[in-house]
Enzyme design. Structure first.
Site, PDB file in Angstrom:
ATOM      1  N   GLY A  73     -11.396  -4.892  22.173  1.00  0.00           N
ATOM      2  CA  GLY A  73     -11.505  -4.246  20.858  1.00  0.00           C
ATOM      3  C   GLY A  73     -11.406  -5.242  19.713  1.00  0.00           C
ATOM      4  N   ASP A  90     -15.335   1.467  27.101  1.00  0.00           N
ATOM      5  CA  ASP A  90     -13.980   0.916  27.132  1.00  0.00           C
ATOM      6  C   ASP A  90     -12.971   1.975  27.575  1.00  0.00           C
ATOM      7  OD1 ASP A  90     -11.760  -0.879  26.600  1.00  0.00           O
ATOM      8  OD2 ASP A  90     -11.481   0.204  24.726  1.00  0.00           O
ATOM      9  N   ASP A  94     -10.991   2.037  31.113  1.00  0.00           N
ATOM     10  CA  ASP A  94      -9.519   2.015  31.044  1.00  0.00           C
ATOM     11  C   ASP A  94      -8.938   3.099  31.947  1.00  0.00           C
ATOM     12  OD1 ASP A  94      -9.596  -0.048  29.211  1.00  0.00           O
ATOM     13  OD2 ASP A  94      -9.085   1.209  27.480  1.00  0.00           O
TER      14      ASP A  94
END
Length: 177
Positions: A73, A90, A94
């Site tokens: 990020g 993302d 995750d």
């Protein structure tokens, strides 16, 4: 506001510097996302090995995964490469990393307490890979990922339930640790 969110807000400038530094390595934000996922998967493997010698390594790998979750990020913000697609990838990866860690840990922890969890649950690794492969071959990979996630959660719940019931039968008198 949760404590970690307050801390994160105060560290924004440090994250920006981190993002600038890591962006100089030429790896895209998505590349860093996969680095983080790799550390999460390695952590799951370490948790999956029986015995406490692997636990410190697994913990370090979880921390590395979390660090690279910050890096991806930060690089995206520092380079102006923030996209909705990247944010979705993302977050999805995750969760995949977390599921892998928790599934491995549940099995390893139960087995370390003498509960056989191999074969418990509808979705061992081979079944999950088969589901994803078959649905990918017919052009339905996104459904495969979703189905694998559901199967993984159900397997987690089945293993947790099996361990809980078997440990309850022991009546060891020892509380949760």
């Amino acid at each position: 506001m949760p404590l970690l969110n307050k801390l994160r807000a105060t560290l924004d400038s440090a994250f920006l510097l981190t993002g600038r530094g890591f962006s100089k390595l030429g790896v895209t934000p998505t590349g860093w996302t996969f680095v983080g996922l790799s550390f999460a998967l390695l952590s799951a493997l370490a948790y999956g090995n029986r015995g406490s010698p692997w636990q410190p390594l697994a913990g370090l790998l979880v921390l590395a995964s979390g660090f690279f979750d910050i890096v991806d990020g930060a690089v995206a913000r520092a380079t102006g490469r923030m996209t909705k697609r990247g944010a979705f990838l993302d977050s999805t990866l995750d969760r995949l990393g977390e599921v892998a860690i928790y599934l491995s840990y549940t099995r390893a922890r139960g087995e370390s307490l003498g509960i056989k969890l191999s074969g418990v649950g509808i979705g061992e690794r081979s079944e999950r890979l088969l589901i994803l492969a078959v649905l990918s071959l017919v052009g339905l990979a996104s459904y495969g990922v979703l189905l694998v996630a559901v199967v993984a959660i159900l397997t987690f719940l089945q293993r947790t339930s099996t361990a809980w019931m078997n440990l309850s039968k022991e009546g060891s008198g020892r509380g949760p640790s």
